[in-house]
Design an enzyme around this catalytic site. Structure first.
Site, PDB file in Angstrom:
ATOM      1  N   ASP A  65      82.244  -8.718-114.569  1.00  0.00           N
ATOM      2  CA  ASP A  65      81.151  -7.811-114.219  1.00  0.00           C
ATOM      3  C   ASP A  65      81.745  -6.710-113.353  1.00  0.00           C
ATOM      4  OD1 ASP A  65      78.305  -7.470-114.696  1.00  0.00           O
ATOM      5  OD2 ASP A  65      78.155  -7.424-112.516  1.00  0.00           O
ATOM      6  N   SER A  66      81.369  -5.495-113.664  1.00  0.00           N
ATOM      7  CA  SER A  66      81.981  -4.372-112.962  1.00  0.00           C
ATOM      8  C   SER A  66      80.952  -3.287-112.728  1.00  0.00           C
ATOM      9  CB  SER A  66      83.153  -3.823-113.789  1.00  0.00           C
ATOM     10  OG  SER A  66      82.743  -3.565-115.111  1.00  0.00           O
TER      11      SER A  66
ATOM     12  N   GLY B  62      82.230   5.073-119.402  1.00  0.00           N
ATOM     13  CA  GLY B  62      81.274   5.031-118.288  1.00  0.00           C
ATOM     14  C   GLY B  62      81.367   6.242-117.376  1.00  0.00           C
ATOM     15  N   TYR B  63      81.542   5.976-116.098  1.00  0.00           N
ATOM     16  CA  TYR B  63      81.551   7.039-115.098  1.00  0.00           C
ATOM     17  C   TYR B  63      82.915   7.717-114.944  1.00  0.00           C
ATOM     18  CZ  TYR B  63      77.159   4.769-113.762  1.00  0.00           C
ATOM     19  OH  TYR B  63      75.881   4.254-113.772  1.00  0.00           O
ATOM     20  N   ASP B  64      83.885   7.352-115.770  1.00  0.00           N
ATOM     21  CA  ASP B  64      85.257   7.843-115.572  1.00  0.00           C
ATOM     22  C   ASP B  64      85.397   9.374-115.513  1.00  0.00           C
ATOM     23  OD1 ASP B  64      86.360   5.378-115.212  1.00  0.00           O
ATOM     24  OD2 ASP B  64      87.136   5.176-117.246  1.00  0.00           O
TER      25      ASP B  64
ATOM     26  N   LYS C 206      95.428   4.874-115.252  1.00  0.00           N
ATOM     27  CA  LYS C 206      94.177   4.214-114.848  1.00  0.00           C
ATOM     28  C   LYS C 206      94.433   2.731-114.575  1.00  0.00           C
ATOM     29  CE  LYS C 206      89.489   2.896-115.990  1.00  0.00           C
ATOM     30  NZ  LYS C 206      88.342   2.810-116.898  1.00  0.00           N
TER      31      LYS C 206
ATOM     32  N   HIS D 184      90.238  -0.805-110.568  1.00  0.00           N
ATOM     33  CA  HIS D 184      89.619  -2.071-110.168  1.00  0.00           C
ATOM     34  C   HIS D 184      89.967  -3.175-111.166  1.00  0.00           C
ATOM     35  CE1 HIS D 184      87.300   0.227-112.933  1.00  0.00           C
ATOM     36  NE2 HIS D 184      86.280  -0.604-113.020  1.00  0.00           N
ATOM     37  N   ARG D 185      89.870  -2.856-112.466  1.00  0.00           N
ATOM     38  CA  ARG D 185      90.136  -3.879-113.502  1.00  0.00           C
ATOM     39  C   ARG D 185      91.625  -4.225-113.527  1.00  0.00           C
ATOM     40  NH1 ARG D 185      87.341  -1.447-116.789  1.00  0.00           N
ATOM     41  NH2 ARG D 185      85.415  -2.499-116.224  1.00  0.00           N
TER      42      ARG D 185
HETATM   43  P1  IMP Z   1      78.952  -4.579-117.176  1.00  0.00           P
HETATM   44  O1  IMP Z   1      79.319  -4.536-118.626  1.00  0.00           O
HETATM   45  O2  IMP Z   1      77.671  -5.264-116.904  1.00  0.00           O
HETATM   46  O3  IMP Z   1      80.083  -5.114-116.333  1.00  0.00           O
HETATM   47  O4  IMP Z   1      78.696  -3.084-116.734  1.00  0.00           O
HETATM   48  C1  IMP Z   1      79.735  -2.268-116.360  1.00  0.00           C
HETATM   49  C2  IMP Z   1      79.245  -0.830-116.175  1.00  0.00           C
HETATM   50  O5  IMP Z   1      79.867  -0.318-114.993  1.00  0.00           O
HETATM   51  C3  IMP Z   1      79.688   0.069-117.309  1.00  0.00           C
HETATM   52  O6  IMP Z   1      78.686   0.222-118.280  1.00  0.00           O
HETATM   53  C4  IMP Z   1      79.982   1.368-116.603  1.00  0.00           C
HETATM   54  O7  IMP Z   1      78.792   2.097-116.422  1.00  0.00           O
HETATM   55  C5  IMP Z   1      80.476   0.925-115.233  1.00  0.00           C
HETATM   56  N1  IMP Z   1      81.940   0.704-115.239  1.00  0.00           N
HETATM   57  C6  IMP Z   1      82.599  -0.468-115.044  1.00  0.00           C
HETATM   58  N2  IMP Z   1      83.930  -0.296-115.127  1.00  0.00           N
HETATM   59  C7  IMP Z   1      84.112   0.993-115.411  1.00  0.00           C
HETATM   60  C8  IMP Z   1      85.282   1.763-115.639  1.00  0.00           C
HETATM   61  O8  IMP Z   1      86.433   1.287-115.635  1.00  0.00           O
HETATM   62  N3  IMP Z   1      85.053   3.055-115.899  1.00  0.00           N
HETATM   63  C9  IMP Z   1      83.828   3.614-115.920  1.00  0.00           C
HETATM   64  N4  IMP Z   1      82.708   2.945-115.747  1.00  0.00           N
HETATM   65  C10 IMP Z   1      82.850   1.626-115.474  1.00  0.00           C
END
Ligand code: IMP
Length: 200
Positions: free
Chosen positions: A70-71, A155-157, A177, A182-183
């Site tokens: 989860d991120s 995502g927000y990259d 990256k 974080h990942r």
């Molecule tokens: P999850 O799939 O529930 O973990 O949601 C993760 C969400 O966090 C993604 O849809 C993105 O909006 C954001 N996110 C997480 N990691 C990244 C990243 O490495 N780059 C950009 N957005 C991220």
């Protein structure tokens, strides 16, 4: 070859995991070969809680080792938002363009430290019985820019600037990256655990 299922349907996440762990002799897949895998409700209020939910619900359902990741993005000046709601910040799960537009609107007029932000990645590893055997996490600090730049990452990259590089994660290569993200940092902690566990 040992098998590890990433408990996600996000192809970008799987791609990053493959970049980070693909050198190990582990069969790493996402949920696409498992169309009947249960949908996991992300009801947790922390990244760890949601990572554990994904891992513990999916592993026994699939009978496989599962990595629940989860991120999200946290902006202290917005009280930590979007946080665990990052994927659905603007309402629709996974609508990156709408999420980015909302983030820019929420930060309109804010400058300097008020635009500081960090990404979090928390991953829980569960055995096929659904027992969590490891939890790792990683963070990465940046600044939310005033306009999207670059098309890399997801995502927000395009809004997430790394000041030392004068560029957003959308502009930087995957290699850079992964070294900073974080990942990348969470997976660096996971790697020795996987090697020991699977004897690879
Ligand atoms: P999850 O799939 O529930 O973990 O949601 C993760 C969400 O966090 C993604 O849809 C993105 O909006 C954001 N996110 C997480 N990691 C990244 C990243 O490495 N780059 C950009 N957005 C991220």
């Amino acid at each position: 070859m040992p098998k590890l299922v990433l408990g996600s349907r996000n192809k970008k996440k799987l791609g990053e995991l493959l970049d980070l762990l693909g050198d190990l002799p582990i069969d790493l897949t996402d949920l696409s070969p498992y169309p009947h895998a249960p949908e996991v409700d992300e009801t947790g209020t922390t990244f760890e809680a949601n990572a554990r939910l994904k891992a513990t619900q999916l592993a026994p359902a699939l009978g496989e080792w599962v990595l629940g990741e989860d991120s999200g993005l946290c902006v202290p000046a917005l009280g930590g938002a979007p946080g665990v709601y990052s994927a659905r910040y603007a309402g629709t799960h996974g609508d990156d363009a709408a999420n980015n537009a909302k983030l820019l609107a929420e930060l309109a007029g804010k400058t300097g430290d008020d635009r500081a932000a960090y990404y979090v990645s928390t991953a829980a590893l569960a055995n096929p019985q659904g027992e969590v055997v490891a939890v790792v996490d990683g963070r990465c600090w940046g600044v939310i820019g005033t306009q999207a730049k670059g098309t890399g990452g997801f995502g927000y990259d395009p809004l997430f600037y790394i000041q030392e590089y004068h560029a957003s994660f959308g502009e930087l290569s995957g290699r850079v990256k992964h070294a900073l993200s974080h990942r990348g940092r969470a997976v660096a902690k996971l790697r020795p655990i996987l090697r020991k566990l699977f004897g690879v």
